[in-house]
Design an enzyme around this catalytic site. Structure first.
Site, PDB file in Angstrom:
ATOM      1  N   GLY A  36       0.928 -67.646  41.381  1.00  0.00           N
ATOM      2  CA  GLY A  36       0.589 -67.823  42.791  1.00  0.00           C
ATOM      3  C   GLY A  36       1.074 -69.148  43.371  1.00  0.00           C
ATOM      4  N   SER A 107       5.772 -70.196  32.349  1.00  0.00           N
ATOM      5  CA  SER A 107       6.185 -71.081  31.229  1.00  0.00           C
ATOM      6  C   SER A 107       5.243 -72.283  31.109  1.00  0.00           C
ATOM      7  CB  SER A 107       7.645 -71.515  31.387  1.00  0.00           C
ATOM      8  OG  SER A 107       7.988 -71.919  32.686  1.00  0.00           O
TER       9      SER A 107
HETATM   10  N1  LIG Z   1       5.255 -73.241  50.751  1.00  0.00           N
HETATM   11  C1  LIG Z   1       5.168 -72.108  50.042  1.00  0.00           C
HETATM   12  N2  LIG Z   1       6.084 -71.858  49.072  1.00  0.00           N
HETATM   13  C2  LIG Z   1       5.991 -70.712  48.352  1.00  0.00           C
HETATM   14  N3  LIG Z   1       5.051 -69.754  48.530  1.00  0.00           N
HETATM   15  C3  LIG Z   1       4.126 -69.961  49.494  1.00  0.00           C
HETATM   16  C4  LIG Z   1       4.146 -71.130  50.286  1.00  0.00           C
HETATM   17  N4  LIG Z   1       3.112 -71.068  51.156  1.00  0.00           N
HETATM   18  C5  LIG Z   1       2.492 -69.913  50.924  1.00  0.00           C
HETATM   19  N5  LIG Z   1       3.099 -69.223  49.933  1.00  0.00           N
HETATM   20  C6  LIG Z   1       2.661 -67.887  49.482  1.00  0.00           C
HETATM   21  O1  LIG Z   1       2.158 -68.013  48.159  1.00  0.00           O
HETATM   22  C7  LIG Z   1       2.390 -66.812  47.438  1.00  0.00           C
HETATM   23  C8  LIG Z   1       3.126 -67.172  46.155  1.00  0.00           C
HETATM   24  O2  LIG Z   1       3.313 -66.005  45.408  1.00  0.00           O
HETATM   25  P1  LIG Z   1       4.465 -65.836  44.345  1.00  0.00           P
HETATM   26  O3  LIG Z   1       4.462 -64.401  43.939  1.00  0.00           O
HETATM   27  O4  LIG Z   1       5.732 -66.433  44.842  1.00  0.00           O
HETATM   28  O5  LIG Z   1       3.901 -66.742  43.166  1.00  0.00           O
HETATM   29  P2  LIG Z   1       4.434 -66.868  41.654  1.00  0.00           P
HETATM   30  O6  LIG Z   1       4.417 -68.332  41.350  1.00  0.00           O
HETATM   31  O7  LIG Z   1       5.700 -66.141  41.478  1.00  0.00           O
HETATM   32  O8  LIG Z   1       3.260 -66.187  40.828  1.00  0.00           O
HETATM   33  P3  LIG Z   1       3.346 -65.325  39.453  1.00  0.00           P
HETATM   34  O9  LIG Z   1       3.462 -66.320  38.339  1.00  0.00           O
HETATM   35  O10 LIG Z   1       2.035 -64.612  39.390  1.00  0.00           O
HETATM   36  O11 LIG Z   1       4.517 -64.395  39.538  1.00  0.00           O
HETATM   37  C9  LIG Z   1       3.227 -65.905  48.338  1.00  0.00           C
HETATM   38  O12 LIG Z   1       2.356 -64.969  48.955  1.00  0.00           O
HETATM   39  C10 LIG Z   1       3.801 -66.888  49.355  1.00  0.00           C
HETATM   40  O13 LIG Z   1       4.072 -66.271  50.604  1.00  0.00           O
END
Ligand SMILES: Nc1ncnc2c1ncn2[C@@H]1O[C@H](COP(=O)(O)OP(=O)(O)OP(=O)(O)O)[C@@H](O)[C@H]1O
Ligand SMILES: [Mg+2]
Length: 203
Positions: A36, A107
């Protein structure tokens, strides 16, 4: 390599030649952070922009690999390490092929991330710490996983009952609770330009 006969050796194209053909410096841009935090979001935006700029890229996302290559693995420490080892080997092969590889994996362990760095030639591993406080990541909960973990339906969830070791010296830290998605993307692109991996993006 030495055991190859001369004819076979002449067929071997080295990584420098492959990269030159693509007119880019290959590398692995590794996004690490809590679930997230924004790894998939950010790496996806960077991938799109690099593609638009004419670069040859590929995005490896933890979720995709866990549905295929790594579907036999769970979330014990040993399985997490193996998950990253395989991802790293794939990323390295792709960098050998001349690609700019974007890799989005929680990771959580420093030692594994160091192993990835050591697999690559100097300067070809770029570590991006996608940083959001646990409370923010948990509040976003884009896949509902924190809710499940808090209910005890998901064990060994990073940040809840499995540790996350933040990078001590990442190449770049993106605080996604304070930057917009586009600001985060542009910060990564600016770093790649500073490192000579891509040409400086137009302002
Ligand atoms: N500045 C930002 N940068 C990135 N994502 C953001 C930001 N602000 C809000 N978000 C929101 O946060 C969420 C991040 O979710 P994302 O699936 O990219 O996380 P992840 O790190 O890939 O998690 P996972 O390890 O579970 O796959 C998305 O819904 C995104 O729109
Ligand atoms: Mg993701």
């Amino acid at each position: 390599m030495d055991s190859l006969n001369p004819a076979a050796r002449s067929c071997v194209i080295d990584r420098t030649s492959r990269a030159r053909q693509k007119q880019q410096r290959p590398c692995v841009v590794w996004f690490t952070g809590l679930s997230g935090a924004g790894k998939s979001t950010l790496s996806g935006l960077v991938d799109r922009r690099l593609f638009e700029l004419g670069h040859h890229t590929y995005l490896l996302d933890g979720d995709h690999l866990r549905r295929g290559l790594n579907r036999d693995l769970g979330f014990t420490d040993a399985d997490r390490a193996e998950n990253i080892r395989r991802a790293a080997e794939v990323a390295c092969l792709m960098a050998d092929a001349g690609l700019i590889v974007l890799a989005a994996f929680i990771s959580p362990f420093r030692a594994e991330r160091r192993l990835v760095r050591e697999l690559l030639p100097a300067g070809e591993f770029v570590e991006i710490f996608v940083d959001a406080p646990l409370a923010v990541a948990e509040q976003r909960d884009p896949k509902g996983l924190y809710r499940k973990a808090r209910r005890g339906e998901l064990k060994q969830f990073t940040g809840i009952d499995s540790p996350y070791e933040p990078p001590e010296a990442p190449d770049l830290r993106i605080p996604t609770d304070r930057l917009t998605e586009e600001q985060g993307r542009d910060a990564v692109l600016a770093l790649l330009a500073r490192r000579g991996i891509i040409r400086a993006p137009a302002p």
